[in-house]
Design an enzyme around this catalytic site. Sequence first.
Site, PDB file in Angstrom:
ATOM      1  N   PRO A   1      -2.933  -3.798 -10.148  1.00 54.50           N
ATOM      2  CA  PRO A   1      -1.735  -2.994  -9.867  1.00 54.50           C
ATOM      3  C   PRO A   1      -1.259  -3.183  -8.441  1.00 54.50           C
ATOM      4  CG  PRO A   1      -3.290  -1.711 -11.133  1.00 54.50           C
ATOM      5  CD  PRO A   1      -3.995  -3.001 -10.775  1.00 54.50           C
ATOM      6  N   CYS A   2       0.048  -3.219  -8.279  1.00 55.45           N
ATOM      7  CA  CYS A   2       0.610  -3.675  -7.007  1.00 55.45           C
ATOM      8  C   CYS A   2       1.295  -2.621  -6.156  1.00 55.45           C
ATOM      9  CB  CYS A   2       1.625  -4.790  -7.287  1.00 55.45           C
ATOM     10  SG  CYS A   2       2.985  -4.274  -8.377  1.00 55.45           S
ATOM     11  N   PRO A   3       1.271  -1.311  -6.439  1.00 54.00           N
ATOM     12  CA  PRO A   3       2.030  -0.391  -5.592  1.00 54.00           C
ATOM     13  C   PRO A   3       1.712  -0.495  -4.120  1.00 54.00           C
ATOM     14  CG  PRO A   3       1.290   0.747  -7.559  1.00 54.00           C
ATOM     15  CD  PRO A   3       0.637  -0.606  -7.571  1.00 54.00           C
ATOM     16  N   ALA A   4       0.439  -0.672  -3.774  1.00 48.50           N
ATOM     17  CA  ALA A   4       0.091  -0.719  -2.358  1.00 48.50           C
ATOM     18  C   ALA A   4       0.478  -2.038  -1.708  1.00 48.50           C
ATOM     19  CB  ALA A   4      -1.407  -0.479  -2.172  1.00 48.50           C
ATOM     20  N   PHE A   5       0.707  -3.081  -2.503  1.00 48.52           N
ATOM     21  CA  PHE A   5       1.098  -4.374  -1.943  1.00 48.52           C
ATOM     22  C   PHE A   5       2.589  -4.416  -1.624  1.00 48.52           C
ATOM     23  CE2 PHE A   5      -2.467  -6.230  -4.715  1.00 48.52           C
ATOM     24  CZ  PHE A   5      -3.399  -5.970  -3.724  1.00 48.52           C
TER      25      PHE A   5
END
Length: 506
Positions: A106-110
Site C-alpha cells: 500500500p502506497c499512502p505513505a509514499f
Amino acid sequence: MLRPIEYKLNRLARGERPRLLDLFSGCGGLTLGFQLAGCEIVGGVEFDEHASRSHALNFHHGLRPELFEAHAAPKDITVTGPHALLRSFGIKKPDHEVDILVGGPPCPAFTRVGRAKLREVHEHPEAFRHDPRAKLYLPYLEYVKELKPVALLMENVPDILNFGGHNLAEEVCEILEGLGYRCRYTLVNAANYGVPQMRERFILVAIHEAAGAYYSFPMPTRKVIFPSGYQGTRDVALKHIVLGDLFAPKTRYVPIVESKRKSRPPVTVGEAIADLPSITGHLDGTIRRGARRFDEAVAYRSDVTPSAYARLMRTWSGFKGDGQIWDHSIRSLSDRDYRLFRAMKCGDDYPKAYALAERLFTEHLAKEKRAGRHFEPGSPEYEELRSNYVPPYDPGKFPNKWRKMAPDEPARTLMAHLGKDSYSHIHYDSDQARVLSVREAARLQSFPDGFKFSGTMNPAFRQIGNAVPPLLANALAEPLLKELGVHAGAPVDIHDDSKAQVSAAG
C-alpha cells in the site's frame, strides 16, 4: 535434495506453468495479467475484505467451499506468515510452490498526497517516515526470503523513488541482491501499453541469479502525449537518479526505451466505454440515493459498434460476461452538479466548472430580478440559492477535483476514492450529465466485463481504483516468462479489429 530454486527451475524447464502468489493483491489486477501470460494462480494476500473476496470469486471459484473461504477471507500480511498462508490453501510443501511473487505494498505513505493527510505531519514534518504503511515492503521481502521465488515483481507509486529525499527502491534492491536476485526498476505509464488511462507506476522486477537471466522492460506500444502534470510527477520522482555520470552512485534504474517503429495512438475513453448503455435515471428521478447492489442487468448498446478494445473486454476467455452488464451503476449527486456536468466542455477542470457555476448563478439572479424577486447578498435566501448553483470548494485549492473526460483521449488516473468522490471522471456525454459507472471505471482499468467485484458500489470503486491495470500487468509479465524459458503468448494489445479476442491460459 534440490534446493527450492533449482527444483522450480527444473519444473519450469519441463514445461510446467509458473505458479504465482500475489501479495497485497487487491481484487487481482496483477494476478489477471500474469494469468493471461500463462501463470497458474496459487492465491493472494489482501487485507480488505471485499477485495479479498473478489480475488477468490475470480480466481478460485471452482474450489470446494472450505478452501474457497480460505482464499476469500481477508489476510493481514504482518501477522500471516508465508508457510501458514499456503497451508491454509491446502498446500503441503510451501517451499516448492511459488515460482513468481508479485505485489504492490500500500502506497499512502509514499505519495505526497498521502503524506500530507497524515495527522502527525501537522506536529512533525518528518512523521510520514514512521507511518507503518510505509514499512509494508518489509513483509513482502520476508515472503521472498521464505518462499524463494524464481522471480518477483513489485509495483508502487513513482514517489517511492523520492521517499523523503531517499530512493527506497535502491534499498529494496540491496536487500534482494543479498538474497541472490538481479534487480531492475523503472517507471511506466499504462497508456503506453494499450490501457485507456494515463497511470504512472513504479515497477521493480528481480530474477534469481540461478536462472541466469536478466529482465528487459517492454517497449511502449502506444504513443501518448501526456499533460504537463504527469511529466512533473515523473521529474520529482527521478530527482535523485543520475544517469550517464561515472561519479554518480550505482543505480538499478532502467529508463524505458521507445520503439523506433511508428507507434499507434493510445486507446481512448470513447473506445473503452461508448458501447455501454446510456444512464439517465438520475435526471428523471428513477435512480435514487442509497447503496447500489449489482442485482439489475442491462444490455449493451445496439446502436454502437464496439471497438476492438471493447470487444476484448467482452470476450476475454474465462471472463466473458453473459451478454449483460450487472454493475453499470453510478453515484447519485445533486441537480446542481448535473446542471454543471451538462454545461461543461470536455477537458474542463474544477476552476472552469466553478466559473461556469458563477455565471449560471448570476444569470439566474438577473432572471429573478426581471420577475420582480430580489435576493439580498448575504441573506439566507441568497446563500441557499447560491448553493444550488455554485459548489462549495475553493477553485484555487482543488484544481483537479472535477474533470470532464474527453472521448478522444485516455482518461486521467483513476483513484481509490472514486466511490466517494467521482467528480474527477465526469462522462463526456452531456446528455447523460453524470460521473462514471462501476463498469466504465473497470473498463478504463482494463478489467474484462466478466470480472466480478464483491460488495456494493463504493467498495467496487475502491477496488478498481487501487488495482494495477491487467493489460499493463500482462505487458510486464510476458517478457519475464520468456526470460524464464516459459512459453507465453504475445502481450495483449489491440492492433486491429481482427485481434479483439484473447484466451487466458488455463
